[in-house]
Write a protein that holds these residues in place. Structure first.
Motif, PDB file in Angstrom:
ATOM      1  N   GLU A   1       0.831  -1.204   0.000  1.00 44.63           N
ATOM      2  CA  GLU A   1       0.000   0.000   0.000  1.00 44.63           C
ATOM      3  C   GLU A   1       0.868   1.257   0.000  1.00 44.63           C
ATOM      4  N   PHE A   2       1.890   1.271   0.831  1.00 43.91           N
ATOM      5  CA  PHE A   2       2.800   2.422   0.898  1.00 43.91           C
ATOM      6  C   PHE A   2       3.422   2.691  -0.470  1.00 43.91           C
ATOM      7  N   LYS A   3       3.879   1.644  -1.114  1.00 46.13           N
ATOM      8  CA  LYS A   3       4.513   1.793  -2.437  1.00 46.13           C
ATOM      9  C   LYS A   3       3.529   2.332  -3.472  1.00 46.13           C
ATOM     10  N   LYS A   4       2.261   1.983  -3.320  1.00 50.37           N
ATOM     11  CA  LYS A   4       1.234   2.473  -4.247  1.00 50.37           C
ATOM     12  C   LYS A   4       1.116   4.001  -4.177  1.00 50.37           C
ATOM     13  N   TYR A   5       1.281   4.559  -2.985  1.00 49.61           N
ATOM     14  CA  TYR A   5       1.160   6.013  -2.819  1.00 49.61           C
ATOM     15  C   TYR A   5       2.489   6.741  -2.975  1.00 49.61           C
ATOM     16  N   ASP A   6       3.581   6.053  -2.828  1.00 47.54           N
ATOM     17  CA  ASP A   6       4.911   6.634  -3.046  1.00 47.54           C
ATOM     18  C   ASP A   6       5.176   6.606  -4.556  1.00 47.54           C
ATOM     19  N   LYS A   7       4.469   7.460  -5.266  1.00 44.49           N
ATOM     20  CA  LYS A   7       4.467   7.455  -6.740  1.00 44.49           C
ATOM     21  C   LYS A   7       5.849   7.614  -7.350  1.00 44.49           C
ATOM     22  N   ASP A   8       6.705   8.403  -6.729  1.00 40.44           N
ATOM     23  CA  ASP A   8       8.038   8.636  -7.300  1.00 40.44           C
ATOM     24  C   ASP A   8       9.086   7.660  -6.761  1.00 40.44           C
ATOM     25  N   ALA A   9       8.653   6.656  -5.986  1.00 41.53           N
ATOM     26  CA  ALA A   9       9.532   5.631  -5.420  1.00 41.53           C
ATOM     27  C   ALA A   9      10.708   6.236  -4.658  1.00 41.53           C
ATOM     28  N   SER A  10      10.449   7.338  -3.968  1.00 34.98           N
ATOM     29  CA  SER A  10      11.494   8.031  -3.216  1.00 34.98           C
ATOM     30  C   SER A  10      11.752   7.408  -1.849  1.00 34.98           C
TER      31      SER A  10
ATOM     32  N   ARG B   1      -1.974  13.422   0.417  1.00 25.03           N
ATOM     33  CA  ARG B   1      -3.347  13.846   0.100  1.00 25.03           C
ATOM     34  C   ARG B   1      -4.073  12.735  -0.652  1.00 25.03           C
ATOM     35  N   ALA B   2      -3.397  12.127  -1.626  1.00 24.22           N
ATOM     36  CA  ALA B   2      -3.995  11.038  -2.396  1.00 24.22           C
ATOM     37  C   ALA B   2      -4.300   9.840  -1.503  1.00 24.22           C
ATOM     38  N   LEU B   3      -3.404   9.552  -0.582  1.00 26.56           N
ATOM     39  CA  LEU B   3      -3.615   8.450   0.347  1.00 26.56           C
ATOM     40  C   LEU B   3      -4.852   8.709   1.197  1.00 26.56           C
ATOM     41  N   LEU B   4      -4.955   9.900   1.747  1.00 27.93           N
ATOM     42  CA  LEU B   4      -6.118  10.232   2.573  1.00 27.93           C
ATOM     43  C   LEU B   4      -7.401  10.212   1.757  1.00 27.93           C
ATOM     44  N   ALA B   5      -7.339  10.734   0.529  1.00 30.44           N
ATOM     45  CA  ALA B   5      -8.521  10.793  -0.334  1.00 30.44           C
ATOM     46  C   ALA B   5      -9.010   9.391  -0.704  1.00 30.44           C
ATOM     47  N   SER B   6      -8.103   8.417  -0.699  1.00 25.94           N
ATOM     48  CA  SER B   6      -8.525   7.049  -1.023  1.00 25.94           C
ATOM     49  C   SER B   6      -9.434   6.478   0.058  1.00 25.94           C
ATOM     50  N   GLY B   7      -9.345   6.998   1.262  1.00 24.37           N
ATOM     51  CA  GLY B   7     -10.179   6.533   2.358  1.00 24.37           C
ATOM     52  C   GLY B   7     -11.479   7.300   2.490  1.00 24.37           C
ATOM     53  N   SER B   8     -11.460   8.538   2.022  1.00 23.11           N
ATOM     54  CA  SER B   8     -12.650   9.378   2.122  1.00 23.11           C
ATOM     55  C   SER B   8     -12.535  10.514   1.123  1.00 23.11           C
ATOM     56  N   ASP B   9     -13.558  10.692   0.328  1.00 23.61           N
ATOM     57  CA  ASP B   9     -13.561  11.751  -0.687  1.00 23.61           C
ATOM     58  C   ASP B   9     -13.463  13.139  -0.048  1.00 23.61           C
TER      59      ASP B   9
END
Length: 168
Positions: free
Chosen positions: A97-106, A115-123
């Motif tokens: 899950e972490f890797k899914k949100y770490d888009k730049d693999a940093s 923000r994207a991670l939080l938005a995935s749980g609630s719009d």
């Protein structure tokens, strides 16, 4: 799933020896690829090695010092993560899950990724102001870096799950 190659009762000199063998450039730190190769040499499979790397790289720098590795080894917590099948499955899922949100693999989740991670749980989170997101980020970002490392993410999720009685 294989057990970790040894527990925290193994002398630190053995861990130092593995570290020095893996530190091909004598830099005093191991890059991610070097850590993964070392952990595979110690008997872990690729996925176990990745989980352990994510756990030992507490700051998300994508490298590990000898001191960090020895501290991780001393506590034995990382081995418990690999040796307990239930715990391993939980942490493995969080790594994915972490890797899914770490888009730049940093190795860390920045403010936009958070923000994207939080938005995935609630719009509702997608409509939050930057100030609200920054405040939420600050609660997870324990080292004040402005980003979330995997260790911080794991601690945050565990707190949420523990509060709900879902894990021990």
């Amino acid at each position: 799933m294989a057990k970790s190659p040894f527990g925290k009762d193994v002398p630190a000199c053995v861990i130092r020896s593995y570290f020095k063998d893996a530190d091909k450039d004598d830099s005093g730190s191991l890059e991610k690829s070097e850590v993964l190769a070392m952990l595979r040499q110690m008997g872990m499979d690729e996925r176990q090695a990745e989980v352990c790397f994510m756990l030992v790289d507490k700051d998300g720098s994508q490298s590990v010092s000898e001191k960090e590795l020895l501290e991780w080894h001393r506590t034995g917590e990382g081995y418990k993560m690999v040796d307990d099948p239930t715990r391993y499955a939980f942490v493995r899922r969080l790594v994915d899950e972490f890797k899914k949100y770490d888009k730049d693999a940093s190795g860390v989740i920045d403010k936009a990724e958070f923000r994207a991670l939080l938005a995935s749980g609630s719009d509702a989170w997608s409509r939050c102001s930057d100030k609200q997101i920054a405040k939420a980020l600050k609660t997870v970002d324990k080292d004040g870096s402005g980003t979330v490392s995997f260790s911080e993410y794991l601690a945050w999720v565990e707190t949420k799950y523990t509060m709900n009685g879902n894990i021990k």
